[in-house]
Design a protein around this motif. Structure first.
Motif, PDB file in Angstrom:
ATOM      1  N   GLY A  70       9.495 -16.187  75.707  1.00  0.00           N
ATOM      2  CA  GLY A  70       8.148 -16.732  75.588  1.00  0.00           C
ATOM      3  C   GLY A  70       7.325 -15.982  74.545  1.00  0.00           C
ATOM      4  O   GLY A  70       7.856 -15.283  73.680  1.00  0.00           O
ATOM      5  N   ASP A  71       6.020 -16.118  74.635  1.00  0.00           N
ATOM      6  CA  ASP A  71       5.106 -15.451  73.710  1.00  0.00           C
ATOM      7  C   ASP A  71       5.033 -13.972  74.091  1.00  0.00           C
ATOM      8  O   ASP A  71       4.576 -13.619  75.172  1.00  0.00           O
ATOM      9  N   VAL A  72       5.493 -13.104  73.207  1.00  0.00           N
ATOM     10  CA  VAL A  72       5.565 -11.675  73.530  1.00  0.00           C
ATOM     11  C   VAL A  72       4.386 -10.898  72.970  1.00  0.00           C
ATOM     12  O   VAL A  72       4.297  -9.676  73.182  1.00  0.00           O
ATOM     13  N   ARG A  73       3.479 -11.541  72.276  1.00  0.00           N
ATOM     14  CA  ARG A  73       2.361 -10.822  71.664  1.00  0.00           C
ATOM     15  C   ARG A  73       1.537 -10.091  72.709  1.00  0.00           C
ATOM     16  O   ARG A  73       1.090 -10.682  73.695  1.00  0.00           O
ATOM     17  N   GLY A  74       1.372  -8.780  72.472  1.00  0.00           N
ATOM     18  CA  GLY A  74       0.592  -7.957  73.390  1.00  0.00           C
ATOM     19  C   GLY A  74       1.302  -7.601  74.682  1.00  0.00           C
ATOM     20  O   GLY A  74       0.730  -6.891  75.524  1.00  0.00           O
ATOM     21  N   LYS A  75       2.558  -8.035  74.851  1.00  0.00           N
ATOM     22  CA  LYS A  75       3.286  -7.778  76.086  1.00  0.00           C
ATOM     23  C   LYS A  75       4.024  -6.437  76.013  1.00  0.00           C
ATOM     24  O   LYS A  75       4.553  -6.063  74.975  1.00  0.00           O
ATOM     25  N   LYS A  76       4.045  -5.742  77.130  1.00  0.00           N
ATOM     26  CA  LYS A  76       4.838  -4.516  77.253  1.00  0.00           C
ATOM     27  C   LYS A  76       6.254  -4.914  77.657  1.00  0.00           C
ATOM     28  O   LYS A  76       6.440  -5.557  78.695  1.00  0.00           O
ATOM     29  N   VAL A  77       7.228  -4.552  76.827  1.00  0.00           N
ATOM     30  CA  VAL A  77       8.603  -5.029  77.002  1.00  0.00           C
ATOM     31  C   VAL A  77       9.551  -3.837  77.059  1.00  0.00           C
ATOM     32  O   VAL A  77       9.473  -2.927  76.234  1.00  0.00           O
ATOM     33  N   LEU A  93       7.823  -6.461  65.722  1.00  0.00           N
ATOM     34  CA  LEU A  93       7.268  -7.280  64.631  1.00  0.00           C
ATOM     35  C   LEU A  93       6.643  -8.580  65.136  1.00  0.00           C
ATOM     36  O   LEU A  93       5.864  -9.211  64.423  1.00  0.00           O
ATOM     37  N   GLN A  94       7.005  -8.971  66.376  1.00  0.00           N
ATOM     38  CA  GLN A  94       6.391 -10.169  66.968  1.00  0.00           C
ATOM     39  C   GLN A  94       5.088  -9.839  67.695  1.00  0.00           C
ATOM     40  O   GLN A  94       4.488 -10.727  68.296  1.00  0.00           O
ATOM     41  N   GLY A  95       4.694  -8.589  67.658  1.00  0.00           N
ATOM     42  CA  GLY A  95       3.431  -8.201  68.283  1.00  0.00           C
ATOM     43  C   GLY A  95       3.552  -7.629  69.679  1.00  0.00           C
ATOM     44  O   GLY A  95       2.541  -7.380  70.341  1.00  0.00           O
ATOM     45  N   ALA A  96       4.794  -7.420  70.145  1.00  0.00           N
ATOM     46  CA  ALA A  96       4.991  -6.828  71.468  1.00  0.00           C
ATOM     47  C   ALA A  96       4.858  -5.310  71.403  1.00  0.00           C
ATOM     48  O   ALA A  96       4.791  -4.710  70.321  1.00  0.00           O
ATOM     49  N   GLU A  97       4.824  -4.692  72.583  1.00  0.00           N
ATOM     50  CA  GLU A  97       4.822  -3.238  72.704  1.00  0.00           C
ATOM     51  C   GLU A  97       6.110  -2.840  73.418  1.00  0.00           C
ATOM     52  O   GLU A  97       6.135  -2.623  74.628  1.00  0.00           O
ATOM     53  N   PRO A  98       7.219  -2.752  72.666  1.00  0.00           N
ATOM     54  CA  PRO A  98       8.522  -2.530  73.298  1.00  0.00           C
ATOM     55  C   PRO A  98       8.885  -1.062  73.454  1.00  0.00           C
ATOM     56  O   PRO A  98       8.428  -0.191  72.697  1.00  0.00           O
ATOM     57  N   ILE A  99       9.736  -0.800  74.440  1.00  0.00           N
ATOM     58  CA  ILE A  99      10.438   0.468  74.604  1.00  0.00           C
ATOM     59  C   ILE A  99      11.920   0.132  74.674  1.00  0.00           C
ATOM     60  O   ILE A  99      12.321  -0.807  75.368  1.00  0.00           O
ATOM     61  N   ALA A 136       6.049   1.886  88.732  1.00  0.00           N
ATOM     62  CA  ALA A 136       6.098   0.495  89.177  1.00  0.00           C
ATOM     63  C   ALA A 136       5.112  -0.342  88.368  1.00  0.00           C
ATOM     64  O   ALA A 136       4.046   0.131  87.959  1.00  0.00           O
ATOM     65  N   ALA A 137       5.478  -1.587  88.136  1.00  0.00           N
ATOM     66  CA  ALA A 137       4.625  -2.565  87.461  1.00  0.00           C
ATOM     67  C   ALA A 137       4.190  -2.105  86.070  1.00  0.00           C
ATOM     68  O   ALA A 137       3.041  -2.275  85.670  1.00  0.00           O
ATOM     69  N   SER A 138       5.132  -1.525  85.307  1.00  0.00           N
ATOM     70  CA  SER A 138       4.816  -1.007  83.970  1.00  0.00           C
ATOM     71  C   SER A 138       5.001  -2.032  82.858  1.00  0.00           C
ATOM     72  O   SER A 138       4.430  -1.863  81.776  1.00  0.00           O
ATOM     73  N   PHE A 139       5.791  -3.088  83.098  1.00  0.00           N
ATOM     74  CA  PHE A 139       6.174  -3.986  82.007  1.00  0.00           C
ATOM     75  C   PHE A 139       5.904  -5.449  82.354  1.00  0.00           C
ATOM     76  O   PHE A 139       5.946  -5.847  83.518  1.00  0.00           O
ATOM     77  N   ASP A 140       5.660  -6.210  81.296  1.00  0.00           N
ATOM     78  CA  ASP A 140       5.507  -7.659  81.444  1.00  0.00           C
ATOM     79  C   ASP A 140       6.851  -8.370  81.332  1.00  0.00           C
ATOM     80  O   ASP A 140       7.033  -9.454  81.890  1.00  0.00           O
ATOM     81  N   ILE A 141       7.778  -7.773  80.572  1.00  0.00           N
ATOM     82  CA  ILE A 141       9.095  -8.359  80.339  1.00  0.00           C
ATOM     83  C   ILE A 141      10.133  -7.244  80.336  1.00  0.00           C
ATOM     84  O   ILE A 141       9.892  -6.180  79.758  1.00  0.00           O
ATOM     85  N   VAL A 142      11.272  -7.488  80.976  1.00  0.00           N
ATOM     86  CA  VAL A 142      12.457  -6.638  80.820  1.00  0.00           C
ATOM     87  C   VAL A 142      13.573  -7.544  80.326  1.00  0.00           C
ATOM     88  O   VAL A 142      13.726  -8.677  80.805  1.00  0.00           O
ATOM     89  N   CYS A 143      14.338  -7.072  79.352  1.00  0.00           N
ATOM     90  CA  CYS A 143      15.381  -7.911  78.785  1.00  0.00           C
ATOM     91  C   CYS A 143      16.551  -7.051  78.343  1.00  0.00           C
ATOM     92  O   CYS A 143      16.414  -5.851  78.109  1.00  0.00           O
TER      93      CYS A 143
END
Length: 277
Positions: A70-77, A93-99, A136-143
């Motif tokens: 989905g739209d990952v902009r601003g999401k913690k991933v 580069l899509q605007g997410a905040e990944p780790i 707990a509850a640190s991320f919007d998306i895990v992949c």
């Protein structure tokens, strides 16, 4: 993507059996294998995966086309089992905040080198999928694309850990070898078209060195097992994607080949949500 693919010619292979392999043995073997294999893996597959791209599978399904996250902009991933972290850099580069997280120091070394080449940097964490070092509850998306889940002995526990670090309403999307591939030997030619193993045999695939030490291990779960793991962790399955082999794709990746890929699926991608409370 950090999937090696099972092979059948080398003499250190142990026929799948019901011998129990502990989580500690599994963790040690997987870390050691990927540390030692990281250079060869990147030499062989790095160009296919790219430095900044999110490729879900050897069928070459890219997140840029599939939009499974989905739209990952601003999401913690959190990219779990990130390997060289090409996916996490693409998400940046899509605007997410990944780790990007991986068990292997060797793979994370390649992640640092790719960051130097591309100029795209993300936080890197070395950790175990069964003990995620996040609140707990640190991320919007895990992949993950083939990371962690096929290798841990207790994948149901890994699902619960993912659910723990996800925020309510978050998404968990992961790709693994399609379970039906367990039925066949991992050969890309005609010999890999003959059913030889029981789909219902959950014995791990094991390789050992000349001293009998565990060097590589992969786990098998049926589609039903995976769904029960997800439901047990509190997830709702939104989609199950079985990528088709695309026209014009003539590359072979381990057991994945045009011959086999056009007859039956090689990858399963589970798209799941954690319900908002």
């Amino acid at each position: 993507m950090s999937y090696r693919g099972r092979v059948t010619e080398i003499p250190t292979i142990e026929t799948p059996s019901h011998r129990r392999v502990t989580e500690d043995e599994t963790r040690h073997a997987n870390r050691a294998w990927w540390d030692l294999d990281a250079d060869d893996y990147q030499d062989e597959h790095g160009a296919f995966l790219g430095d900044v791209d999110f490729v879900w599978c050897p069928e070459r399904l890219r997140e840029a086309d599939a939009g499974l996250l989905g739209d990952v902009r601003g999401k913690k991933v959190l990219e779990l089992g990130a390997g060289a972290a090409a996916g996490a850099r693409w998400l940046r580069l899509q605007g997410a905040e990944p780790i990007a997280m991986d068990l292997s120091a060797g793979m994370l070394r390649h992640a640092r080198e790719a960051a130097d080449r591309s100029g795209v940097r993300v936080p890197l964490v070395q950790a175990d999928a069964l003990a995620l070092p996040f609140r707990a509850a640190s991320f919007d998306i895990v992949c993950t694309a083939f990371g962690a889940i096929p290798f841990v002995a207790d994948s149901a526990a890994a699902m619960r850990e993912v659910a723990r670090v996800l925020r309510p309403g978050g998404s968990w999307v992961f790709s693994v070898t399609h379970p039906m591939r367990w039925v066949f030997w991992d050969e890309p030619d005609e010999s890999g078209l003959v059913a030889r193993n029981s789909y219902f045999d959950r014995s791990p695939y094991v390789e050992r060195d000349e001293r009998g030490r565990l060097t590589y291990l992969e786990q098998h779960r049926t589609l039903g097992d995976r769904i029960r793991e997800l439901v047990g962790a509190g997830f709702v399955l939104r989609d199950l994607v079985e990528p088709e082999w695309p026209e014009g794709h003539e590359e072979t990746w381990g057991q994945w080949s045009p011959l086999r890929g056009r007859l039956f699926p090689g990858t399963a991608i589970f798209v799941c949500d954690l319900p908002a409370h």
